[in-house]
Design an enzyme around this catalytic site. Structure first.
Site, PDB file in Angstrom:
ATOM      1  N   HIS A  25       0.837  -1.379  -0.008  1.00 40.43           N
ATOM      2  CA  HIS A  25       0.157  -0.128   0.086  1.00 40.43           C
ATOM      3  C   HIS A  25       0.964   1.113  -0.080  1.00 40.43           C
ATOM      4  O   HIS A  25       0.447   2.308  -0.417  1.00 40.43           O
ATOM      5  CB  HIS A  25      -1.009  -0.255   1.285  1.00 40.43           C
ATOM      6  CG  HIS A  25      -1.881  -1.180   1.225  1.00 40.43           C
ATOM      7  ND1 HIS A  25      -3.089  -0.913   0.815  1.00 40.43           N
ATOM      8  CD2 HIS A  25      -1.702  -2.568   1.347  1.00 40.43           C
ATOM      9  CE1 HIS A  25      -3.852  -2.173   0.826  1.00 40.43           C
ATOM     10  NE2 HIS A  25      -3.103  -3.001   1.210  1.00 40.43           N
ATOM     11  N   ASP A 123      -5.628   5.731   1.509  1.00 36.58           N
ATOM     12  CA  ASP A 123      -5.823   4.394   1.037  1.00 36.58           C
ATOM     13  C   ASP A 123      -7.173   4.028   1.154  1.00 36.58           C
ATOM     14  O   ASP A 123      -7.998   4.564   2.117  1.00 36.58           O
ATOM     15  CB  ASP A 123      -5.071   3.539   1.969  1.00 36.58           C
ATOM     16  CG  ASP A 123      -5.040   2.022   1.298  1.00 36.58           C
ATOM     17  OD1 ASP A 123      -3.930   1.707   0.645  1.00 36.58           O
ATOM     18  OD2 ASP A 123      -6.065   1.154   1.420  1.00 36.58           O
TER      19      ASP A 123
END
Ligand code: UDP
Length: 459
Positions: A25, A123
């Site tokens: 991520h 995210d």
């Protein structure tokens, strides 16, 4: 000039980016940050202390550490640092982080002598960020670090659950295709290993989908021609705009690597003939037991192909590194390293195939370099990526039955040696070419970057 001044001079708008603190991520978020910086934005990164990236690699960004600054807070200081248990932080901070995030955002919005904040990009799994941003009337975009296909399957989890797929115990149905997603087999859904209720991951995914739909825009690490039907569905179902940007084609992920990358094997790799080496890596989180590890090792050995194998410390449960390997396992044919500069390896002409766990970054980096894959997914989005690459684009061989040395060596030989491998390689090359075209002026990926910059500048 101090760091703060240097990052903001001549930059009229600031973007705050907030990655989930895991390698798969952090990489695309920091690639996105570099891209936005190159387009003239001032960049502030919010991050946890847990898994913090090497800030010295980013002197042009401002870092703010949030959510876990109190070393005595037992709620997170006692959580595991490795393995799947480390994900517990995500569930916890989604529950308790709202006030802190809101406060930190307020400070940014009020900061004097700094460019005004355009938007927050988090995210997608930081779903708690939507209400914090809403309460300050700050636009929030999400970075979704999976494929669009995966998002659509995740968005259908409640439906798939209602249809009984998530709890199916009838092993006779595993090879059936899923009517709602005909490319998938029932066993792919089972392999995701999600439940909707009483399951923190299932709950986080449902919240992620809900708050992604509520966001001001979605940024994907992909390109239009790779997932055109899925993009159509996303655009039909979600009012916010979508931007598909192939990050590995803009920046490598090396500077955001949490582990040190070994480069000592390059002289060896440089000496190998073109397309002769299998690159093997199963990402930053997955683990195998000792028996599985030995099947991998024997499968590689029996394939009689050269290999470069990344074995992360802790990859083998109960072992520090590669202790279970038989003596003399590594001849001249193979190299084992703890961590590698993966994109550089995939771009190397000696590499002929990538045996991967099918994490989205790894999958997409392989697509970007036109490298065919052998897929051994573990869970989550990985079985979906494996199926999509093997059955839709046919650029991969899917090892569907676990870790068996005969099947492993035969899959490697199918890609590296057999005639079938030539077709797979050709398709991977054509897919890479589509991507290259999309990056040229007027191409879909090129336009997407421009559209994103214009959109963020419009706030
Ligand atoms: N990676 C790397 N060196 C390695 C293995 C992996 O830099 O030796 C990087 C890889 O390039 C990718 C990321 O780690 O960007 C892994 O992300 P992915 O989504 O593939 O899998 P995850 O680690 O999230 O399971």
């Amino acid at each position: 000039m101090d760091n703060q001044t240097e990052t903001t001079v001549g930059r009229h708008r600031k973007v705050i980016l907030f990655p989930l603190p895991y390698q798969g991520h952090i990489n695309p978020m920091l690639q996105l940050a570099n891209l936005l910086y190159s387009k003239g934005f001032s960049i502030t990164i919010f991050h946890t202390n847990f898994n913090k990236p090497k800030t010295t690699n980013y002197p042009h960004f401002t870092f703010k550490f949030i959510l876990d600054n109190d070393p005595d807070d037992q709620r997170y200081s006692k959580l595991p640092l490795q393995g799947m248990g480390a994900f517990a932080r995500v569930f916890l901070f989604n529950q308790i982080g709202g006030d802190q995030l809101r406060h930190q955002l307020e400070l940014e919005l009020l900061a004097k002598d700094e460019p005004p904040v355009s938007c927050l990009i988090t995210d997608s799994l930081w779903h708690f960020a939507q209400s914090a941003a809403d309460s300050l009337s700050l636009p929030r975009l999400v970075l979704r670090t999976s494929s669009l296909f995966c998002f659509l399957v995740y968005a259908s989890l409640p439906l798939l659950d209602d249809l009984g797929y998530l709890s199916l115990s009838d092993n006779n149905r595993l090879e059936e295709h899923v009517i709602e997603f005909p490319v998938l087999k029932v066993k792919d859904i089972k392999k995701m290993a999600f439940k909707r209720d009483n399951d923190a991951i299932g709950e986080a995914i449902c919240n992620m989908v809900k708050q992604t739909k509520a966001s001001s825009g979605i940024i994907w690490n992909s390109f239009k021609e790779l997932e055109e039907p899925e993009l159509e569905t996303v655009l039909r179902d979600i009012p916010a705009p979508s931007f598909l940007i192939p990050f590995p084609k803009h920046f490598t992920a090396s500077s955001s690597s949490l582990l040190d990358q070994d480069r000592t094997f390059f002289p060896w790799l440089d000496q190998q003939p073109p397309n002769s080496v299998v690159y093997v890596s199963f990402g930053s989180v997955a683990q195998v037991n000792e028996k599985e590890f030995l099947e991998i090792a024997h499968g590689l050995e029996d394939s009689k192909q050269s290999f470069l194998w990344v074995v992360r410390p802790g990859f083998v449960e109960g072992s520090a590194w590669v202790e279970p390997l038989p003596d003399g396992f590594l001849g001249e044919k193979g190299r084992i390293v703890e961590w590698a500069p993966q994109q550089e390896v995939l771009a190397h002409e000696a590499v002929g195939a990538f045996w991967t766990h099918s994490g989205w970054n790894s999958t997409f980096e392989s697509v970007c370099e036109g490298v065919p894959m052998i897929c051994s997914p573990f869970w989550g989005d990985q079985p979906l990526d494996a199926r999509y690459m093997s059955d839709v684009w046919k650029v991969a061989v899917y090892l569907e039955n676990g870790w068996k040395r005969e099947e492993i060596s035969s899959a490697i030989r199918r890609v590296m040696v057999d005639e079938e491998g030539e077709d797979i390689k050709e398709r991977a090359r054509v897919l890479k070419q589509k991507l290259q075209v999309s990056l040229k002026k007027g191409g879909s990926s090129y336009e997407s970057v421009d559209a994103l910059v214009a959109y963020i500048s419009s706030f």
